[in-house]
Scaffold this motif. Sequence first.
Motif, mmCIF file in Angstrom:
data_model
loop_
_atom_site.group_PDB
_atom_site.id
_atom_site.type_symbol
_atom_site.label_atom_id
_atom_site.label_comp_id
_atom_site.label_asym_id
_atom_site.label_seq_id
_atom_site.Cartn_x
_atom_site.Cartn_y
_atom_site.Cartn_z
ATOM 1 N N SER A 15 0.562 -1.215 -0.393
ATOM 2 C CA SER A 15 -0.149 -0.211 -0.023
ATOM 3 C C SER A 15 0.408 1.087 0.179
ATOM 4 O O SER A 15 0.590 1.982 -0.544
ATOM 5 N N GLU A 16 1.763 1.567 0.825
ATOM 6 C CA GLU A 16 3.032 2.636 0.938
ATOM 7 C C GLU A 16 3.506 3.045 -0.906
ATOM 8 O O GLU A 16 3.670 4.147 -0.584
ATOM 9 N N VAL A 18 1.115 2.537 -3.313
ATOM 10 C CA VAL A 18 0.547 2.500 -4.297
ATOM 11 C C VAL A 18 -0.163 3.825 -4.256
ATOM 12 O O VAL A 18 -0.866 4.450 -2.964
ATOM 13 N N HIS A 20 -3.420 6.975 -4.493
ATOM 14 C CA HIS A 20 -4.772 6.399 -4.182
ATOM 15 C C HIS A 20 -5.660 7.522 -4.151
ATOM 16 O O HIS A 20 -5.106 8.400 -4.058
ATOM 17 N N VAL A 45 -9.760 5.026 -1.046
ATOM 18 C CA VAL A 45 -9.894 4.838 0.748
ATOM 19 C C VAL A 45 -9.955 5.959 1.560
ATOM 20 O O VAL A 45 -11.099 6.665 0.959
ATOM 21 N N TYR A 49 -7.396 4.581 5.852
ATOM 22 C CA TYR A 49 -7.133 3.827 4.915
ATOM 23 C C TYR A 49 -8.272 2.737 5.017
ATOM 24 O O TYR A 49 -7.986 1.547 4.239
ATOM 25 N N LEU A 51 -10.669 0.509 2.792
ATOM 26 C CA LEU A 51 -10.690 0.625 1.174
ATOM 27 C C LEU A 51 -12.482 0.355 0.886
ATOM 28 O O LEU A 51 -13.087 -0.113 1.124
ATOM 29 N N CYS A 111 -7.244 -4.521 -5.668
ATOM 30 C CA CYS A 111 -6.981 -4.823 -4.260
ATOM 31 C C CYS A 111 -6.788 -5.480 -3.233
ATOM 32 O O CYS A 111 -7.703 -6.899 -3.223
ATOM 33 N N PHE A 119 -6.475 -1.343 3.400
ATOM 34 C CA PHE A 119 -6.033 -1.855 2.395
ATOM 35 C C PHE A 119 -4.365 -2.120 2.590
ATOM 36 O O PHE A 119 -3.421 -1.449 3.055
ATOM 37 N N ASP A 120 -4.681 -2.832 2.619
ATOM 38 C CA ASP A 120 -2.994 -4.128 2.345
ATOM 39 C C ASP A 120 -2.181 -3.415 0.498
ATOM 40 O O ASP A 120 -0.685 -3.664 1.075
ATOM 41 N N GLY A 121 -2.711 -3.167 -0.370
ATOM 42 C CA GLY A 121 -1.973 -3.561 -1.797
ATOM 43 C C GLY A 121 -2.486 -3.585 -3.017
ATOM 44 O O GLY A 121 -3.489 -4.218 -2.420
#
Lengths: 138, 138
Positions: A15-16, A18, A20, A45, A49, A51, A111, A119-121
């Motif tokens: 996620s860091e 990505v 968004h 998000v 955070y 999703l 996602c 949201f993880d990635g």
Amino acid sequence: NESSQLSVKDLMIPSEKVAHVQINNPLEHALLVLVKTGYSAVPVVDASYKLEGIIGKSIILNETLGLERFEFERLSEMKVKEVMNADIPVLSGNDSYIEGLKAVIDYPFICVVDENHHFDGILTRRAILKQARKDYYL
Amino acid sequence: NESSQLSVKDLMIPSEKVAHVQINNPLEHALLVLVKTGYSAVPVVDASYKLEGIIGKSIILNETLGLERFEFERLSEMKVKEVMNADIPVLSGNDSYIEGLKAVIDYPFICVVDENHHFDGILTRRAILKQARKDYYL
Ligand SMILES: Nc1ncnc2c1ncn2[C@@H]1O[C@@H]2COP(=O)(O)O[C@H]3[C@@H](O)[C@H](n4cnc5c(N)ncnc54)O[C@@H]3COP(=O)(O)O[C@H]2[C@H]1O
Ligand SMILES: Nc1ncnc2c1ncn2[C@@H]1O[C@@H]2COP(=O)(O)O[C@H]3[C@@H](O)[C@H](n4cnc5c(N)ncnc54)O[C@@H]3COP(=O)(O)O[C@H]2[C@H]1O
């Protein structure tokens, strides 16, 4: 083969990394993020955070399609949450490579969320295709 | 496995089913085609259906990015051929499935041309992924 040992979390973009947008951003801001990052679509998000959906250039431009011309002024009047696609498939980081392959058949990216829908990635088609290619050289 | 028997022409979408634009179309027309068909990017051809490049929403929107706002009026002033991506990889219908797989790792679709560079169709990531999935069930 090697791929059967992998899970979604081994292949996803975390996620860091990505790009968004947030649910309350105006569409004009969301479009600017998309044009500047170069991505067709990105996750949406909320403030914590969690999703909420996906938004892309196609969705945003659809909103500007008037009867006689593009009505671009609507972009400053509308918010991401009004038009985003909230009906999206998701994966868990623990899902298998083959579950990931099946999921990206119909979507450029999927996602990945944890059990609290945070949201993880994202799992992209490119990541799956790079891995699939390795399986043809065994 | 089954995939090693296939070539690009077995999996491609034939040209008659591929949305496209012409090199001399104004950008506003190209954007309308993209928004109405729903595709992010499509091939660009000349009057004799020779492949010239690819154009997409990202390329078109990049042209409208001004210092303080989106300058959408530029869309009626510019033509497809001025901004399209003319530096694109291509495949032949006779290329193998694995050549196709390698090519779509970095591109959502690859244009297929004959020996005279006439447009034959497109090979999409979706077509490759559907085929790859079958190889995991043998
Ligand atoms: N800055 C860049 N550098 C190198 N190659 C680039 C690139 N931007 C796009 N591409 C290439 O173009 C493909 C389609 O990108 P698109 O933005 O339409 O579609 C993307 C985008 O919607 C999303 N995505 C990928 N990475 C992202 C990120 N870091 N943040 C947010 N969204 C991302 O996932 C979709 C599929 O991505 P995928 O990698 O399979 O496929 C990408 C990749 O092969
Ligand atoms: N009308 C529709 N019905 C069902 N699913 C749809 C759809 N439009 C898009 N999709 C889904 O979204 C993916 C990305 O579409 P996109 O337009 O960004 O990216 C597309 C588009 O740029 C181009 N493309 C695909 N089919 C086309 C066609 N008939 N004419 C022109 N371009 C096409 O190839 C790219 C990759 O296509 P791919 O099939 O791998 O991947 C497609 C497909 O899985």
